[in-house]
Scaffold this active site. Structure first.
Site, PDB file in Angstrom:
ATOM      1  CG  ASP A 323      10.780  50.820  18.809  1.00 34.45           C
ATOM      2  OD1 ASP A 323      11.483  51.519  19.547  1.00 34.45           O
ATOM      3  OD2 ASP A 323      11.235  49.928  18.063  1.00 34.45           O
ATOM      4  CD  GLU A 376      12.672  55.332  19.572  1.00 37.19           C
ATOM      5  OE1 GLU A 376      13.827  55.262  20.016  1.00 37.19           O
ATOM      6  OE2 GLU A 376      12.151  54.447  18.873  1.00 37.19           O
TER       7      GLU A 376
END
Length: 646
Positions: A323, A376
C-alpha cells in the site's frame, strides 16, 4: 558485501535462541526471519515448558515482561540486555502457556514508562484491547496440490482476475447484532462464491492487527499478527487453506509505509524514535496522522522484510500488495514546501526507501519465486515492475492508476459528449507495456464520497447497467490483469460502508443479477482464452482494428496468444445508439463467432446482436483485407472468436 540469511526450512521453536550470526545479520539489516528469534516462543528447557521472550529496545533503561502469568507486576520478570550491542533484551519464563496475554514494560532513561505490545507478537487481544498473546503457529496444511502448482497460477502469463475483499463487511448477520463473519465462516461462504464467479485470486485488505477498525487495516500495529477480530491465527490459516483447495490464490494488502501513533504500538518504542524518524519532516505523515518508518535504519528494514516473508511462510500467502508506495518513494509526499528534507543529492526521492523496496522484492522472489508483489504506485516513477538488476524496483506488478482514472472519467461523460474525450480511451495503450499492469477498480473508488461504480455511470437505470457491463467488458478485453472490489460485481448502489454488509438483497432484481452473471461469464471466458491474458505485457498480444472513429465512439481491437491461430476480436460501442451494418476490419477471413455480448437479455440487455456470428468478407477496412458487417448494440461490448462454424 552483506550476506542475507536464507532459511530453506522453518526453524523449530527450540532454535529460537539468538546466535552471534543472527545478531550480525540483524545489525546489518539482512536477517529476514527475525520472527523465529524475536518475540515470544514456547520452548522446553531441561524438561520445563515455558516461553522465551526477546525484544529490540536499545535505548531503554529497563525492560520487563508483564502479563497474566505474573499478575502484571514488572518486578517479577525483568529481561536482560545482551552484551553484544544489539540492543536486544531477552529472558525465559517457566510455566507460560499458549494464549497468555503479555506486554513489555519499558522504562526509558528519562524515567517514562510505556507498556508496549510485542512488535513480533503472533497474536493479540481482540481490539480495543491491546495486549499481545503467546501463540503457537502449528497448523496441518491440506493445500499441497495448490502449492505444487501455484507457480503456474501466479506467473505473469497466467490468467489473473482478482476479487478485492474487506473481510469485516463482505457479509454480516443482522439477526446477530450485525456481526461480521469469522475466518472460518468466510471459509464456508467465500470460496464457492469465487468459484461461481470465476475469479482466480482474492485480495484481502490488510488482515494484520490494527486498533482502529475504520482504518480498514492500513494502520497496522501487529505486523506478525492476524487480527483477532475474526478468530485465531489457525482460523485464518484455515481460510487460506480452504481457498487454496478451491484453486484460488490469496493476496494480502500489506502496509509498510506508515504506522499509527497508538501508545501500545511502535511509536517512541524504547523512549526514543526507534522505528520512525525523529524529525517530523521525515517521521510523520500529516495527511494520515501516522508515523513513517526510518528505512535508513538496518534493523527496521530487517523488521519489515521479515514481516513480508512471514506471511508467505507461515500463512501460505501467494502475493503481497504494498500500500501507498508513492508515499514511500517521495520525501515531499503530502507535504508543503519547507515541510520536508531533501535527500543527500538534493532531490525529493527517498533513497533509503528505494533501497529497502529493492532489497525486499529481491528477498521475496529469491525465497518464494512462485509468489508476486504488487505496487500501489500512482505516479510515473519508472520501472516499478522491472527487475532490480535492470534498475527497477523489483515488483512483479503495478496497479495502473492512470488507466483507472482516465476510464472512469470517460464513462462519467454523457455518451453524447464521449466523442470529445475519445483520446482518454486510447492513451492507455501508449504506455500499457511500460509496466506489468493490474487494472484496478478498488475500494478506493467507492468510498469517502466517491459513490459506487454504478452511480458513476450516466443515464437512466437501464443505461447505467449497460454502461457498467460495457466498462467491465472493455476492462477484461484490455491488456493487464483485473481487480474488482466486492459489491461492484452486482452493481451495489450504496457507497461502500466498512461497518455494514454488502447489499446482497439487490440480487433479487434482474439488472443486478444480470450484471453478476455477466461478470461470471466474463471471468470464465477470460480464463478459457489465452489470447486475453497470455501476452498481457507484450505488444504482440494487442492490435487496434478501429480506434479513429471518435464521432461514433466505437473502438475495436484484437487480442492474441502466443498461438497465431488463437485470436479474439473485441468491439465496444460507447453510445446508446444501435449501429447497423457497421464495418469492422478483421485480420482474416472466415467465420467469426460472437461468443460474448453484454447486451444479451440474460444480462439485462435488449437482446440485439449478430445471431451467433458473422463471416468476414474480402473487403478492405483500414489496414485489413477482410471486414465484418456488424450490428453494434447500444452501450455494449462484443467478443468474437476466430474460425468457428456458425
Amino acid at each position: 558485501m552483506s550476506t542475507a540469511i536464507n532459511f530453506s526450512a522453518t526453524n523449530s521453536d527450540a532454535d529460537s535462541r539468538l546466535t552471534d550470526f543472527d545478531i550480525a545479520l540483524f545489525k546489518q539489516g539482512d536477517h529476514f526471519r527475525l520472527y523465529e528469534k524475536l518475540g515470544s516462543h514456547l520452548v522446553t528447557i531441561d524438561g520445563v515448558s515455558g516461553c522465551h521472550f526477546a525484544v529490540w529496545a536499545p535505548n531503554a533503561c529497563t525492560v520487563a515482561i508483564i502479563g497474566d502469568f505474573n499478575a502484571w507486576h514488572a518486578e517479577s520478570n525483568p529481561l536482560q540486555l545482551r552484551n553484544d550491542d544489539s540492543g536486544i533484551w531477552e529472558g525465559y519464563i517457566a510455566g507460560v502457556t499458549t494464549a497468555a496475554r503479555y506486554k513489555y514494560r519499558i522504562v526509558s532513561h528519562d524515567g517514562k514508562i510505556a507498556d508496549k505490545a510485542d512488535p513480533f507478537g503472533f497474536s493479540c487481544e481482540a481490539p480495543p484491547l491491546t495486549a499481545s498473546r503467546v501463540w503457537d503457529l502449528d497448523y496441518t496444511w491440506q493445500d499441497q496440490t495448490w502449492m505444487a502448482q501455484r507457480h503456474q497460477k501466479n506467473q505473469l502469463n497466467a490468467a489473473c482476475a482478482i476479487y478485492e475483499v474487506h473481510l469485516g463487511s463482505w457479509r454480516r448477520i443482522p439477526e446477530q447484532g450485525n456481526r461480521f463473519l469469522t475466518y472460518r465462516e468466510m471459509a464456508e461462504w467465500l470460496p464457492p462464491y469465487l468459484n461461481e464467479l470465476g475469479f482466480t485470486h482474492i485480495e484481502f485488505l490488510p488482515l494484520t492487527e490494527h486498533p482502529f477498525y475504520g482504518s480498514w487495516g492500513y494502520e497496522t500495529t501487529g505486523y506478525f499478527a492476524a487480527t483477532a477480530r475474526y478468530g485465531s491465527p489457525q482460523d485464518l490459516m484455515f481460510l487460506v487453506d480452504t481457498l487454496h483447495q478451491h484453486g484460488i490464490g490469496v493476496i494480502m494488502d500489506w502496509a509498510p509505509a506508515h504506522f499509527p501513533v497508538d501508545a501500545h504500538g511502535l511509536g517512541h518504542f524504547d523512549g526514543t524514535y526507534l522505528y520512525e524518524h525523529a524529525d517530523v519532516r521525515q517521521g510523520y505523515q500529516p495527511e494520515w496522522h501516522s508515523s513513517l518508518f526510518n528505512y535508513g535504519r538496518y534493523e527496521v528494514r530487517a523488521f519489515l522484510t521479515s514481516s513480508a516473508l512471514f506471511w508467505l511462510d507461515k500463512y501460505h500467502i501467494d502475493g503481497l500488495r504494498l500500500d501507498a508506495v508513492s508515499s514511500m518513494l517521495y520525501l515531499d509526499y503530502g507535504r508543503k514546501e519547507g515541510e520536508w528534507i531533501p535527500n543527500r543529492l538534493g532531490g525529493r526521492e527517498n533513497l533509503d526507501a528505494v533501497s529497502f523496496l529493492r532489497n525486499l522484492n529481491q528477498a521475496v522472489y529469491r525465497d518464494y519465486p512462485d509468489t508476486q508483489t504488487f505496487a500501489e504506485e500512482s505516479t510515473a516513477w519508472p520501472m516499478v515492475s522491472r527487475p532490480v538488476s535492470a534498475g527497477g524496483l523489483g515488483f512483479g506488478l503495478k496497479w495502473n492508476m492512470g488507466w483507472m482514472h482516465d476510464t472512469l472519467c470517460y464513462f462519467a461523460e454523457d455518451p453524447l459528449n464521449r466523442k470529445y474525450h475519445h483520446a482518454q480511451l486510447l492513451f492507455s495503450i501508449w504506455y500499457a507495456y511500460s509496466e506489468n499492469f493490474v487494472l484496478p477498480f478498488s475500494h478506493d473508488e467507492v468510498v469517502q464520497g466517491k459513490g459506487s461504480l454504478i452511480g458513476k455511470m450516466p443515464g437512466d437505470e437501464w443505461q447505467q447497467f449497460a454502461n457498467l457491463r460495457l466498462l467491465y467488458g472493455y476492462m477484461w478485453g484490455h491488456p493487464g490483469k483485473k481487480l474488482l472490489f466486492m459489491g461492484c460485481e452486482f452493481g451495489q448502489k450504496r457507497e461502500w460502508q466498512h461497518d455494514e454488509s454488502l447489499e446482497w438483497h439487490v440480487l433479487q432484481y434482474p439488472l443486478h443479477h444480470g450484471l453478476q452473471r455477466w461478470v461470471a461469464d466474463l471471468n470464465h471466458f477470460y480464463r478459457s482464452q489465452p489470447a486475453l491474458y497470455q501476452q498481457d505485457f507484450s505488444r504482440d498480444g494487442f492490435q487496434w482494428m478501429d480506434c479513429n472513429y471518435a464521432e461514433k465512439s466505437v473502438i475495436s481491437f484484437i487480442r492474441r496468444s502466443t498461438n497465431p491461430d488463437d485470436t479474439l476480436l473485441v468491439v465496444c460501442n460507447f453510445t446508446p445508439v444501435v449501429r447497423e451494418n457497421y464495418l469492422i476490419g478483421a485480420p482474416s477471413g472466415g467465420v467469426w463467432q460472437e461468443v460474448l455480448n453484454s447486451n444479451a437479455e440474460l444480462y439485462g440487455g435488449s437482446g440485439s446482436g449478430n445471431f451467433g456470428g458473422v463471416e468476414a468478407a474480402p473487403i478492405s477496412s483500414g489496414e485489413m483485407y477482410h471486414a465484418l458487417m456488424l450490428c453494434l448494440p447500444p452501450l455494449a461490448v462484443l467478443f468474437f472468436r476466430q474460425g468457428r462454424a456458425l
